[in-house]
Design an enzyme around this catalytic site. Sequence first.
Site, PDB file in Angstrom:
ATOM      1  N   SER A  33       1.130  -1.583  -0.193  1.00 48.05           N
ATOM      2  CA  SER A  33      -0.220  -0.160   0.118  1.00 48.05           C
ATOM      3  C   SER A  33       0.644   1.392  -0.420  1.00 48.05           C
ATOM      4  CB  SER A  33      -0.699  -0.108   0.813  1.00 48.05           C
ATOM      5  OG  SER A  33       0.382   0.117   2.616  1.00 48.05           O
ATOM      6  N   ASN A 120      -1.962  -2.293  13.211  1.00 50.75           N
ATOM      7  CA  ASN A 120      -3.409  -2.236  13.140  1.00 50.75           C
ATOM      8  C   ASN A 120      -3.961  -0.888  14.201  1.00 50.75           C
ATOM      9  OD1 ASN A 120      -3.106  -5.034  12.198  1.00 50.75           O
ATOM     10  ND2 ASN A 120      -4.227  -5.289  13.718  1.00 50.75           N
ATOM     11  N   THR A 165     -40.167  26.366  -9.062  1.00 51.70           N
ATOM     12  CA  THR A 165     -40.440  24.415  -8.554  1.00 51.70           C
ATOM     13  C   THR A 165     -40.906  23.775  -9.798  1.00 51.70           C
ATOM     14  OG1 THR A 165     -43.510  24.708  -8.602  1.00 51.70           O
ATOM     15  CG2 THR A 165     -41.832  25.027  -6.630  1.00 51.70           C
ATOM     16  N   HIS A 166     -40.441  22.541 -10.180  1.00 56.56           N
ATOM     17  CA  HIS A 166     -40.203  21.871 -10.919  1.00 56.56           C
ATOM     18  C   HIS A 166     -39.909  22.502 -12.549  1.00 56.56           C
ATOM     19  CE1 HIS A 166     -43.485  19.418  -9.414  1.00 56.56           C
ATOM     20  NE2 HIS A 166     -43.767  20.832  -9.123  1.00 56.56           N
ATOM     21  N   SER A 287     -14.564  27.957 -27.499  1.00 57.15           N
ATOM     22  CA  SER A 287     -14.922  26.169 -28.105  1.00 57.15           C
ATOM     23  C   SER A 287     -14.240  26.751 -28.789  1.00 57.15           C
ATOM     24  CB  SER A 287     -15.953  26.530 -28.556  1.00 57.15           C
ATOM     25  OG  SER A 287     -16.466  25.772 -29.643  1.00 57.15           O
ATOM     26  N   LYS A 293     -18.789  30.748 -28.069  1.00 55.46           N
ATOM     27  CA  LYS A 293     -19.242  30.308 -27.117  1.00 55.46           C
ATOM     28  C   LYS A 293     -18.242  30.972 -26.034  1.00 55.46           C
ATOM     29  CE  LYS A 293     -21.871  26.718 -26.665  1.00 55.46           C
ATOM     30  NZ  LYS A 293     -20.994  24.771 -26.970  1.00 55.46           N
ATOM     31  N   ASN A 295     -18.055  28.605 -22.169  1.00 57.17           N
ATOM     32  CA  ASN A 295     -18.867  26.930 -21.353  1.00 57.17           C
ATOM     33  C   ASN A 295     -17.910  27.089 -20.238  1.00 57.17           C
ATOM     34  OD1 ASN A 295     -19.589  26.319 -24.428  1.00 57.17           O
ATOM     35  ND2 ASN A 295     -17.288  25.820 -24.833  1.00 57.17           N
ATOM     36  N   GLU A 300     -19.657  22.941 -14.933  1.00 57.50           N
ATOM     37  CA  GLU A 300     -19.769  20.990 -15.239  1.00 57.50           C
ATOM     38  C   GLU A 300     -18.586  20.149 -14.314  1.00 57.50           C
ATOM     39  OE1 GLU A 300     -20.562  21.470 -19.723  1.00 57.50           O
ATOM     40  OE2 GLU A 300     -19.129  22.771 -18.844  1.00 57.50           O
ATOM     41  N   TYR A 327      -9.076  -6.823  12.608  1.00 54.33           N
ATOM     42  CA  TYR A 327      -9.007  -6.400  11.762  1.00 54.33           C
ATOM     43  C   TYR A 327      -8.792  -7.155  10.248  1.00 54.33           C
ATOM     44  CZ  TYR A 327      -5.219  -4.123   8.093  1.00 54.33           C
ATOM     45  OH  TYR A 327      -4.946  -3.692   7.217  1.00 54.33           O
ATOM     46  N   GLN A 332      -7.481  -1.911   4.254  1.00 54.69           N
ATOM     47  CA  GLN A 332      -5.932  -1.490   2.830  1.00 54.69           C
ATOM     48  C   GLN A 332      -7.245  -0.851   2.182  1.00 54.69           C
ATOM     49  OE1 GLN A 332      -1.981  -2.202   2.964  1.00 54.69           O
ATOM     50  NE2 GLN A 332      -2.543  -2.799   0.792  1.00 54.69           N
ATOM     51  N   LYS A 335      -8.140   3.920   1.685  1.00 56.45           N
ATOM     52  CA  LYS A 335      -7.764   4.949   1.566  1.00 56.45           C
ATOM     53  C   LYS A 335      -7.413   6.050   0.173  1.00 56.45           C
ATOM     54  CE  LYS A 335      -4.238   3.019   4.934  1.00 56.45           C
ATOM     55  NZ  LYS A 335      -5.249   1.876   5.269  1.00 56.45           N
TER      56      LYS A 335
HETATM   57  N1  ARG Z   1      -1.179  -1.519   5.642  1.00 59.49           N
HETATM   58  C1  ARG Z   1      -2.059  -2.042   6.160  1.00 59.49           C
HETATM   59  C2  ARG Z   1      -3.707  -1.259   6.362  1.00 59.49           C
HETATM   60  O1  ARG Z   1      -3.500  -0.461   5.837  1.00 59.49           O
HETATM   61  C3  ARG Z   1      -1.559  -1.603   7.583  1.00 59.49           C
HETATM   62  C4  ARG Z   1      -1.659  -2.551   8.715  1.00 59.49           C
HETATM   63  C5  ARG Z   1      -1.970  -3.888   8.894  1.00 59.49           C
HETATM   64  N2  ARG Z   1      -2.012  -5.017   9.667  1.00 59.49           N
HETATM   65  C6  ARG Z   1      -1.836  -5.772   9.390  1.00 59.49           C
HETATM   66  N3  ARG Z   1      -2.008  -6.857  10.550  1.00 59.49           N
HETATM   67  N4  ARG Z   1      -1.154  -6.679   8.297  1.00 59.49           N
HETATM   68  O2  ARG Z   1      -4.302  -1.671   6.488  1.00 59.49           O
END
Ligand code: ARG
Length: 467
Positions: A33, A120, A165-166, A287, A293, A295, A300, A327, A332, A335
């Site tokens: 990760s 964790n 409205t509408h 454009s 134009k 835009n 958008e 966990y 993971q 993120k």
């Molecule tokens: N990179 C992991 C995550 O984002 C960190 C936690 C890993 N924990 C484990 N028991 N493998 O979740």
Amino acid sequence: MGDGTSETKSSNQMWGGRFAQGPAAIMEEINASIGFDKKLFAQDIRGSIAHATMLAHQGIISPEDKDKIVHGLSTILSEIESGNFEFSRRLEDIHMNVEARLATLIGPAAGRLHTARSRNDQVALDFRLWVKEELQKTEKMLTALIAAFLDRAEEHAETVMPGFTHLQTAQPVTFGHHCMAYVEMFGRDRSRVRHAIEHMDESPIGAAALAGTGFPIDRHMTAKALGFREPTRNSIDTVSDRDFALEFLSIASICAVHLSRLAEEIVIWSTPQFGFVRLSDAFSTGSSIMPQKKNPDAAELVRAKTGRINGSLIALLTVMKGLPLAYSKDMQEDKEQVFDSAESLELAIAAMTGMVRDMTIRVDRMKAAAGSGYSTATDLADWLVREAGLPFRDAHHVTGRAVALAEQKACELAELSLEDLQAIHADITDKVFDVLTVEASVASRTSFGGTAPSEVRKQIAWWRGRN
Ligand code: ARG
């Protein structure tokens, strides 16, 4: 910055004790990760410094080791900040990248940092710190957007426009009132942000893998050092919980929907057919083929970013829905959704704040449109109730006949003659013309939260006192 793909395979130095071989290449690729969680480096280092300081304070590690650890971590922080840190995919994530570098810098003392801690609770801490900081930024940005709307509302407290409205002309309103509708929406978003910050203001560190630890740690001390109100209360929940990320994405989604509705209105208003606003050059494009134009691309794109943000919410809800406690590595995947949404939301709020500040309001066009489409028909009906004592349903019927006549004569209600109106209902007097103008119509709507300029000014004053 290398991604480590060319590094030789050996068992992982953090958990490789029982592994004879390094991971298959594909395993490394799916597992790592670091490509995205390196964004958490500052939070990771801050968390580790607080943890090491607490460990020393509790006599779990020596003050000398603590000093080495803190010094090493500070060095790593500046290495990363200055772009002189080599991230390695073989080391999976930010936590192990930092720890491995610490070992190179300070030797065996580095191995003591992970006492009474697990990745964790470490990742739960780092990510929560990141989300909390992002929400604090969002709160400021929303405040700036609200301020932009308050200024426009004040400037246009008397500017009349059609209310819809509408998307059909309904009744005249003021542009100031319409702006204040957005102030309410973004004000709710901002209070959701504030509540979420309060919810997540608990420190995860010290929950360890899931069960807590036998070491005499002080979780209140780390919580305080990291700016949290208190530590979390259940170690299993702590490492299982991603509500804070889901709350961020929920808030972001609702806010993005608000931004998207505003974007849609700006797209409509800036068409030559409506012509209610003129966008500044700074927020529009031309454009390549049609020279006439201009835009509304920024609007958008804000409308479109909403799709990504809503998608991220659904993605993370779906990741979490089947996970047993505590966990699982599935988590993971939290993120990237949050990082992407945060970036999109920041851009969208900033673009909208600029657009709202910069756009020219075409008062003449709004006023002309406000009076068309029999927008003061309700005012005629209300007058019949008030002045001629008709039940509202009868007044509605009489007004309907007046609208039909005006339509037949291709004129506005106020352009009908008194004789025409009296032919429909004998009790109508020339006083009725006072309520048929759009200005009279909006000025009369003084109910709390109504569109009358006097009322809109009160609402502006209320919001000004609440930043
Ligand atoms: N990179 C992991 C995550 O984002 C960190 C936690 C890993 N924990 C484990 N028991 N493998 O979740």
